[in-house]
Design a protein around this motif. Structure first.
Motif, PDB file in Angstrom:
ATOM      1  N   GLY A  14       6.390  26.205   2.789  1.00 15.00           N
ATOM      2  CA  GLY A  14       7.819  26.348   3.039  1.00 15.00           C
ATOM      3  C   GLY A  14       8.595  25.129   2.569  1.00 15.00           C
ATOM      4  N   LEU A  15       8.028  23.928   2.816  1.00 15.33           N
ATOM      5  CA  LEU A  15       8.682  22.715   2.348  1.00 15.33           C
ATOM      6  C   LEU A  15       8.782  22.682   0.829  1.00 15.33           C
ATOM      7  N   ARG A  16       7.667  23.098   0.194  1.00 17.43           N
ATOM      8  CA  ARG A  16       7.658  23.142  -1.277  1.00 17.43           C
ATOM      9  C   ARG A  16       8.703  24.138  -1.781  1.00 17.43           C
ATOM     10  N   LEU A  21      13.997  25.385  -4.286  1.00 21.54           N
ATOM     11  CA  LEU A  21      15.322  26.006  -4.196  1.00 21.54           C
ATOM     12  C   LEU A  21      16.425  24.968  -4.307  1.00 21.54           C
ATOM     13  N   PHE A  22      16.186  23.804  -3.714  1.00 25.46           N
ATOM     14  CA  PHE A  22      17.186  22.742  -3.799  1.00 25.46           C
ATOM     15  C   PHE A  22      17.391  22.287  -5.257  1.00 25.46           C
ATOM     16  N   ALA A  29      24.492  24.296  -9.740  1.00 21.94           N
ATOM     17  CA  ALA A  29      25.767  23.640  -9.493  1.00 21.94           C
ATOM     18  C   ALA A  29      26.219  22.845 -10.709  1.00 21.94           C
ATOM     19  N   PHE A  30      25.250  22.202 -11.381  1.00 24.92           N
ATOM     20  CA  PHE A  30      25.577  21.441 -12.582  1.00 24.92           C
ATOM     21  C   PHE A  30      26.101  22.366 -13.688  1.00 24.92           C
TER      22      PHE A  30
END
Length: 216
Positions: A14-16, A21-22, A29-30
């Protein structure tokens, strides 16, 4: 002593996933920011260039209108010039001066004249027009843009002269025949006669003076 991993495997995955996703979110966004900036720049350029484009279009339209006006003015000038030339030809303006110039350029020291006759005639040609048109036909535009009229102008001349020998007479006749202002130059006759200084040749020749603006 063996190490025991107390962190559940699902937590690590989940952390990965959150990190992935981040990263994707930052990249998106860029991209969106770049696209927005580009769109803003394009809108600014359009706002700047559109008035210039309109000015160029207006200038082009003005130049085209000016060219059309110049072309129309040139056409009117040429039409007026043709009408002026036709009027001068119908009036016979300058015919005598042109004839005098042609004769002066043809005569030589061995030739002199006994007489010269010059006559002018004008005839309006009717349909059907002869084909080809006779030499000396003048095209005249009718009034108020009417139909073109064809006038046959004849400026005829006949010369009776004397020559001291055949060479002088031949040079005179050749010069008359080669003059572009004259047409239908014809040798009529010649005869020898005695004079106080010897023998001279009496001759006669006929031709026509081409009117200004006439068809060759």
């Amino acid at each position: 002593m063996a190490d025991v991993d107390m962190i559940p495997r699902s937590y690590r995955e989940g952390l990965r996933a959150r990190r992935t996703l981040f990263a994707y979110g930052c990249a998106l966004a860029f991209v969106l920011g770049l696209g927005g900036g580009t769109a803003a720049w394009v809108r600014w350029r359009l706002a700047v260039e559109t008035p210039r484009l309109e000015q160029l279009r207006a200038a082009t339209a003005l130049a085209e209108a000016t060219r059309n006006q110049l072309a129309a003015a040139q056409a009117r000038k040429e039409a007026l010039q043709q009408a002026s030339n036709a009027l001068e030809a119908l009036r016979g303006s300058g015919a005598v001066a042109r004839l005098a110039g042609s004769i002066d350029g043809a005569v030589n020291d061995g030739v002199w004249f006994d007489g010269l006759q010059f006559s002018r005639t004008q005839e309006l040609l009717r349909d059907p027009l002869p084909q080809p048109l006779p030499v000396g036909t003048l095209q005249v535009q009718g009034a108020a843009g009417g139909s073109v009229e064809h006038w046959h102008l004849a400026n005829r001349l006949e010369i009776a002269g004397q020559a001291q020998d055949n060479e002088a007479m031949s040079r005179f006749l050749d010069a008359l025949s080669g003059d572009p202002l004259l047409t239908d130059v014809r040798f009529l006759n010649s005869s020898a006669s005695k004079t106080d200084t010897g023998v001279s040749l009496a001759f006669s020749v006929a031709g026509a003076l081409r009117p200004n603006g006439s068809t060759p």
